[in-house]
Each structure stands twice: as structure tokens, then as C-alpha cells.
Design an enzyme around this catalytic site. Sequence first.
Site, mmCIF file in Angstrom:
data_model
loop_
_atom_site.group_PDB
_atom_site.id
_atom_site.type_symbol
_atom_site.label_atom_id
_atom_site.label_comp_id
_atom_site.label_asym_id
_atom_site.label_seq_id
_atom_site.Cartn_x
_atom_site.Cartn_y
_atom_site.Cartn_z
ATOM 1 N N ASP A 10 -0.091 -5.969 -2.226
ATOM 2 C CA ASP A 10 -0.138 -7.006 -3.261
ATOM 3 C C ASP A 10 -0.936 -8.233 -2.818
ATOM 4 O O ASP A 10 -0.630 -9.354 -3.217
ATOM 5 C CB ASP A 10 1.277 -7.443 -3.690
ATOM 6 C CG ASP A 10 2.136 -6.260 -4.048
ATOM 7 O OD1 ASP A 10 1.616 -5.366 -4.741
ATOM 8 O OD2 ASP A 10 3.301 -6.206 -3.635
ATOM 9 N N GLU A 11 -1.953 -8.023 -2.015
ATOM 10 C CA GLU A 11 -2.780 -9.139 -1.536
ATOM 11 C C GLU A 11 -3.860 -9.522 -2.545
ATOM 12 O O GLU A 11 -4.587 -10.491 -2.324
ATOM 13 C CB GLU A 11 -3.456 -8.791 -0.196
ATOM 14 C CG GLU A 11 -2.505 -8.549 0.966
ATOM 15 C CD GLU A 11 -2.148 -7.082 1.103
ATOM 16 O OE1 GLU A 11 -2.516 -6.294 0.197
ATOM 17 O OE2 GLU A 11 -1.508 -6.710 2.094
ATOM 18 N N GLY A 12 -3.971 -8.736 -3.616
ATOM 19 C CA GLY A 12 -5.040 -9.009 -4.590
ATOM 20 C C GLY A 12 -6.239 -8.095 -4.368
ATOM 21 O O GLY A 12 -7.375 -8.478 -4.617
ATOM 22 N N LYS A 13 -5.949 -6.861 -3.908
ATOM 23 C CA LYS A 13 -7.037 -5.915 -3.624
ATOM 24 C C LYS A 13 -7.817 -5.559 -4.874
ATOM 25 O O LYS A 13 -9.012 -5.337 -4.827
ATOM 26 C CB LYS A 13 -6.470 -4.627 -2.999
ATOM 27 C CG LYS A 13 -5.980 -4.806 -1.583
ATOM 28 C CD LYS A 13 -5.586 -3.491 -0.957
ATOM 29 C CE LYS A 13 -4.271 -2.947 -1.481
ATOM 30 N NZ LYS A 13 -3.104 -3.792 -1.197
ATOM 31 N N ASP B 122 -5.419 -20.970 -4.345
ATOM 32 C CA ASP B 122 -5.078 -21.958 -5.382
ATOM 33 C C ASP B 122 -3.573 -22.081 -5.616
ATOM 34 O O ASP B 122 -3.113 -23.099 -6.126
ATOM 35 C CB ASP B 122 -5.793 -21.612 -6.702
ATOM 36 C CG ASP B 122 -5.475 -20.208 -7.175
ATOM 37 O OD1 ASP B 122 -5.789 -19.255 -6.431
ATOM 38 O OD2 ASP B 122 -4.890 -20.054 -8.264
ATOM 39 N N LYS C 152 10.568 -8.578 -8.762
ATOM 40 C CA LYS C 152 10.188 -9.886 -8.269
ATOM 41 C C LYS C 152 9.863 -9.764 -6.780
ATOM 42 O O LYS C 152 10.628 -9.162 -6.030
ATOM 43 C CB LYS C 152 11.396 -10.814 -8.462
ATOM 44 C CG LYS C 152 11.091 -12.269 -8.372
ATOM 45 C CD LYS C 152 12.322 -13.061 -8.792
ATOM 46 C CE LYS C 152 12.125 -14.504 -8.387
ATOM 47 N NZ LYS C 152 13.223 -15.352 -8.785
ATOM 48 N N VAL D 107 3.307 -4.803 -10.063
ATOM 49 C CA VAL D 107 2.554 -4.166 -11.153
ATOM 50 C C VAL D 107 3.237 -2.860 -11.567
ATOM 51 O O VAL D 107 3.323 -2.522 -12.742
ATOM 52 C CB VAL D 107 1.099 -3.854 -10.692
ATOM 53 C CG1 VAL D 107 0.323 -3.101 -11.761
ATOM 54 C CG2 VAL D 107 0.379 -5.138 -10.317
ATOM 55 N N VAL D 108 3.750 -2.116 -10.584
ATOM 56 C CA VAL D 108 4.312 -0.790 -10.862
ATOM 57 C C VAL D 108 5.763 -0.879 -11.333
ATOM 58 O O VAL D 108 6.149 -0.268 -12.317
ATOM 59 C CB VAL D 108 4.205 0.115 -9.604
ATOM 60 C CG1 VAL D 108 4.959 1.416 -9.793
ATOM 61 C CG2 VAL D 108 2.742 0.402 -9.304
ATOM 62 N N SER E 120 -9.583 -17.360 -8.055
ATOM 63 C CA SER E 120 -8.835 -17.119 -9.303
ATOM 64 C C SER E 120 -8.923 -15.623 -9.592
ATOM 65 O O SER E 120 -9.704 -14.915 -8.942
ATOM 66 C CB SER E 120 -9.438 -17.919 -10.474
ATOM 67 O OG SER E 120 -10.336 -17.123 -11.215
ATOM 68 N N ALA F 22 0.959 2.514 -5.929
ATOM 69 C CA ALA F 22 0.095 1.339 -5.840
ATOM 70 C C ALA F 22 -0.029 0.695 -7.218
ATOM 71 O O ALA F 22 0.168 1.340 -8.233
ATOM 72 C CB ALA F 22 -1.286 1.755 -5.359
ATOM 73 N N GLY F 23 -0.348 -0.573 -7.230
ATOM 74 C CA GLY F 23 -0.586 -1.240 -8.507
ATOM 75 C C GLY F 23 -1.794 -2.125 -8.352
ATOM 76 O O GLY F 23 -1.752 -3.093 -7.604
ATOM 77 N N HIS F 24 -2.899 -1.768 -8.978
ATOM 78 C CA HIS F 24 -4.109 -2.571 -8.865
ATOM 79 C C HIS F 24 -4.460 -3.147 -10.229
ATOM 80 O O HIS F 24 -4.658 -2.406 -11.182
ATOM 81 C CB HIS F 24 -5.271 -1.722 -8.329
ATOM 82 C CG HIS F 24 -5.094 -1.339 -6.889
ATOM 83 N ND1 HIS F 24 -5.896 -0.461 -6.234
ATOM 84 C CD2 HIS F 24 -4.182 -1.746 -5.980
ATOM 85 C CE1 HIS F 24 -5.487 -0.338 -4.983
ATOM 86 N NE2 HIS F 24 -4.440 -1.094 -4.808
ATOM 87 N N GLN G 275 -1.353 -0.343 -0.827
ATOM 88 C CA GLN G 275 -0.279 -0.953 -0.017
ATOM 89 C C GLN G 275 -0.893 -1.863 1.060
ATOM 90 O O GLN G 275 -1.967 -2.403 0.848
ATOM 91 C CB GLN G 275 0.625 0.122 0.596
ATOM 92 C CG GLN G 275 1.496 0.858 -0.409
ATOM 93 C CD GLN G 275 0.797 2.043 -1.050
ATOM 94 O OE1 GLN G 275 0.153 2.808 -0.385
ATOM 95 N NE2 GLN G 275 0.929 2.196 -2.351
#
Length: 431
Positions: free
Chosen positions: A13-16, A334, A305, A300-301, A416, A39-41, A225
Amino acid sequence: MANVVVVGSQWGDEGKGKIVDWLSERADVVVRFQGGHNAGHTLVVDGKVYKLSLLPSGVVRGKLSIVGNGVVFDPHAFVAEAAKLKAQGVEITPDVLKIAENTALILSLHRELDGFREDAASNSGTKIGTTRRGIGPAYEDKVGRRAVRVMDLASLDTLPAKVDRLLTHHNALRRGLGHPEVRHETIMEELISVADQILPYVDRVWKILDNKRRAGARILFEGAQGTLLDIDQGTYPFVTSSNTVAGQAATGSGMGPGAIGYVLGITKAYTTRVGEGPFPTEQNNEIGEFLGTRGHEFGVVTGRKRRCGWFDAVLVRQAVAVNGINGIALTKLDVLDGLDEIKVCTGYRLDGEDIDYLPASQGAQARVEPVYETLEGWKGTTAGARSWNDLPAQAVKYVRYIEELIGAPVALLSTSPERDDTILVTDPFQD
Ligand code: IMP
């Protein structure tokens, strides 16, 4: 020119998604090499949001997209995800998407077993907090040499014996856990009903990739991951069931290690994790709430929280080493805008001693205490910045401090979710 591997340097969840999308525009081929639909992209392309779990992000841009042999593949999840993307106007055809013939399948019995175990463990306080997608059980069957693989869908003569072999194992487990057995016909029907929708995409992926590499194509390996969820290098047993580190890009796609050129570690400016397990810099307080709310930290998946905390340089420094990270893409800076002060974990105390690494044992990982350096925050905003000059001086200081602590430079700075809000320092493909 280098092929690029993108890996998460924390707990995922680093923003890949955004970075992979950004890079995939410059790539010719995008390859998934481990994990599955856990995974959730999230990609934002021209203001439209795409949520991918199983497919390589390159499909959204029409790039040749490959599901490598290191992935565990749920055929029904694939059909559902492809249908959703098609409804959003994404073209998914066998010209654009290839699935490695030797990829192990995730079946309903894997998903069920994942759930049974997590439910039972909840009662005893030992659960992993998995995504309940059947990832672990599917990898167990792969390593146990009883998996049904993608190419088996084309061999209806040998499939029944494979299903029987699998059920001998699973039904023994299910009986032991007090659950009803699975019938042979149920699994056969599950596989046959979907075979026609999978087989057109199945191919000899190692050969396609070899040809592409020889022809000088740019290959982007898309990790899922993060390093701390790696089955060997992560916070075991609170990890996923695959190797998430960069070396797996070769094994999980059928290429040699020389195919990997540049390793880009995606790194969030603070830390999050979902599921159970140690998290030394976790802030179970208003700081954690602030980071979670400002950073929209929900899975995402699963919609869970995420737990939030300060940046942990010990973990990322270790990730730089075990992946061979050449540079990082720093994301979500940000989210820290406007904080009076920002803490960074620079080392740990373990049983009265200072250490500069994450110990391997579960007990020691639970006992380490973070040692913090406190930095002054910044008043201005970093959101949407497109050059270093747009950043408050204190924010630049924070970034430079992180680089120094982890021993790797920032190659990309993402400011962003919009793809153009990215400051490029080094082009990983050209490095
Ligand atoms: P599994 O991969 O479903 O077996 O879950 C094992 C651990 O990995 C759990 O802590 C999950 O929350 C975590 N996990 C799996 N996939 C992701 C992901 O894409 N992002 C973050 N955590 C993940």
C-alpha cells in the site's frame, strides 16, 4: 536502458499503482510475478479510477501485460475483474494479455480454507489477518506439488486425477477442521465452467519475454504487497505466502536475474500496515487517526482500515538491502503537510541495547522500541508540486534526511494521486 522492477519497501500500500502506471506508459511489457488478487492497485487515468487486483496495471494503457508463473491465479476472480475493466472501456484481448501456462490456480477450496483458518485463529488470538483470498493455501499446494495449473484446463483427460489428488489432501484437512468435504464434481464444474474464458490467454510466457528482451523491449515488473510481507524477509508469520522482493521478478516470470536492471522501491513518507503483526512505529492515537484520514488509508481489496505510524528508516534501510533497491519513489509526502513536528524512527532499542536492523524472531520483533528523531514540520503545501522549487524548505530537508538514513536516493517524488504530480529525478528505464 534497464528493465525496471517495482517493489513495495514497507508493508504494501505504498502507492505502487500510480508509479507503475506512470512507468508503464514508458514500458513495452508489464509483468506481475508474485501474489494474486490479494493485491490492490488503484490507478487514476484521465480522472477515471481503475481498481486492479490480479491483472498487471499495463492493461489499462493497452500495453502487453503478463501474468507470470509466480502468481497464484483465481480464474473466477480473473473473469470478474476483466468484465469490470471491460465495462470501463479497457480492452482485454489475448493480444494484450498473456497468462503463463505453468501458473498455479486458486480454487474455492483455497479461499474456504483461508477463511476457516482465520476464523479458528480469531478465537485463539493467532490470526494473520489475511485477505481471505486463498493465497496461502494455493501456494501451499503449489509447493506440495498437487496444484492444478492453468495449462491443466486444456487437458480434460488428466484433470480428474489431479483434482482427486488435491481433494485427498484437502478433504483430510477439512474433516480435521470439522467442515464438510468437497465433492470431485464441484471442483470439476468450477474449472470446466471457466476454462473457455481463460485458455485463449494462456501462453509460453518465458519465451515471449525472452524474445522481447532480445528485441530490446522495456520490461516493467510490477511487484505486489511489500518487502515486510515477504515470506522470507518479512515479519513472519504475519506475511503473505510469496517472495515479494525484487529477485522474485526473475523467478516468477521465467527470466534470468540479468533481466533485472533497476530496482525501484516504492516508499510512503510514513508507514502503514493492514492485518496483524508487529509495527514498531504504529501510532494508536490521534496522529495515527490523522495520517489514516488524510491519507485515505483503507484497503483496496478488503476495505479494512490500515494501521498508521511514523516513517521507519530501519525497515526501509533493510528493504533497500534485501531488494537491491537502486532508488525510491517517495509517495504521499503531502499527507504530512501542516504537522508541527514529524518523527522518524532511526533505530531500535531491544532489551536495553541499540540495534539498527529488524531482528528476525517474532518475539524480538514484538519487543523492539523505536528510537525517534524529531523534525520540524512545514506550513506550506507539497500537494501537487512538480519541481523541487515548489516544495517548502523543511519538506526538502525531510526527504534528504530519509535518503541519508536509508542509503538510497529519491528517483521519483509523487505529490498527489494524479500522475502528472510527480517530480522526476532519475528515469529508472534510462539509469
Ligand atoms: P494474504 O496475502 O491474503 O495471505 O495475507 C497475508 C498478509 O498480507 C495480511 O497481513 C494481509 O493484510 C497482507 N496483504 C496481502 N496483500 C496485501 C496488499 O496488497 N497490501 C497490503 N497488505 C497485504
